[in-house]
Write an enzyme that holds these catalytic residues in place. Sequence first.
Site, PDB file in Angstrom:
ATOM      1  CG  HIS A 125      -5.876  -1.569  -0.488  1.00 17.86           C
ATOM      2  ND1 HIS A 125      -4.915  -1.281  -1.421  1.00 17.86           N
ATOM      3  CD2 HIS A 125      -5.492  -0.940   0.644  1.00 17.86           C
ATOM      4  CE1 HIS A 125      -3.991  -0.498  -0.888  1.00 17.86           C
ATOM      5  NE2 HIS A 125      -4.317  -0.281   0.373  1.00 17.86           N
ATOM      6  CB  SER A 134      -0.965  -0.044   1.183  1.00 20.02           C
ATOM      7  OG  SER A 134      -1.935   0.961   1.096  1.00 20.02           O
ATOM      8  CG  ASP A 167      -6.474  -1.946  -4.211  1.00 19.10           C
ATOM      9  OD1 ASP A 167      -6.841  -0.960  -3.558  1.00 19.10           O
ATOM     10  OD2 ASP A 167      -5.303  -2.347  -4.257  1.00 19.10           O
TER      11      ASP A 167
END
Length: 401
Positions: free
Chosen positions: A371, A189, A341
């Site tokens: 995600h 991320s 995501d």
Amino acid sequence: MTFKTLCVGLFFALFLTHMYTSIPDNIEERWKVMALNAVAKTCIFMATCLEKIGIMKFEEFIDMIFRLDYVQPLSDEYITVVDTAFANIPVRLYLPKKKAETPRRAVIYFHGGGFCLGSFKQRALDYLNRWTANKLEAVVVGVDYRLAPRHHFPAQFEDCSAVVRFFLQDSTLAKYGVDPTRICISGDSSGGALAAAVTQQVQNDPKIKHRIKIQALLYPILQTIDIYLPSHRENVHGLFITRDVGIRLLSLYFSKDEALMQAMRRNQHMPLESKHLFKLANWSTLLPEKYRKDHVYTEPILGRSTFSLPALMDHRASPLLANDSQLQNLPLTYVLTCQNDLVRDDGFIYVSRLRNIGVQVAHVHMQDGIHGALSFITLPFYLHLGVRIKDMYVNWLDNNL
């Protein structure tokens, strides 16, 4: 009725309101994902309410929830785990106990959390780094960089860069028995953004003696200039993280000025002088047709903001803004993207740009991915998806590092 009972009752009521949400058909363990998503959305709702009534900031409440999942360094029969500091930046070291006949491989890992949240102390990331060290018999370094909004960009990048530079010194490599030709930088991320940016810097800095062999970017956030990519449109109310929450955290990365957050929501936050940068992240040409076929490209409206934030045009904050000459020296790169995501398309665009200039890329796309899946690899927050991603990532490291 006690205050605690009231709070539990309120949380349960909010949980039920978020329980029955739309889940993509191909999602594995649907009821478990639905329940975990309901918990996440309930916490987000409560954080929003607490901020509106002036009790605490949104990110402070979410950080408090994150901290409930922190674990202390715990060694076992295979790995010695110790918290220390590199260049005054907190790190957690995972050192295999088995005697090595040759210098070891090493992995430096940057955690996610929207640049505002998280730590190497999170249970799942501690487990991931421990697992990596054990399976690869490698030295693993988890990094706790400074967080927004207390510290804005470039503090996060500077901390991660400082740790890598410290680690790449001959004295540090010798101390931990690391082979300088077998080092990886990884991150998930926002940690993926930091991993990409630091790798770009290391590979292009003639003052740094040693280079990175491979980098691994797991559902990375790689740009902030266009907040209306197809994946943003398709995941406005996404699982675990919505577009609104994503923008809130990204804006805090740069500034506490709420005007920035409002401008980002309208995709009108970039200055006129940024126009030349959009070709580097233009999804109409760089995104595979499959993912852009139902969307029409419109360039963001420029020059509407009243603030001046040069950081928005800095490739250290948005690695996709690096020019081709900066990308040409990058090592073998692993990019994992998830279908469901918000930042899916960032990874796809980076893969396209790297391949266009001849950088070797291993791209894994999880059609049933979400995600933050690596946050769900330990009990009780356990998803088969997270374990699959963990195993693919570690196996790729083992085969290529």
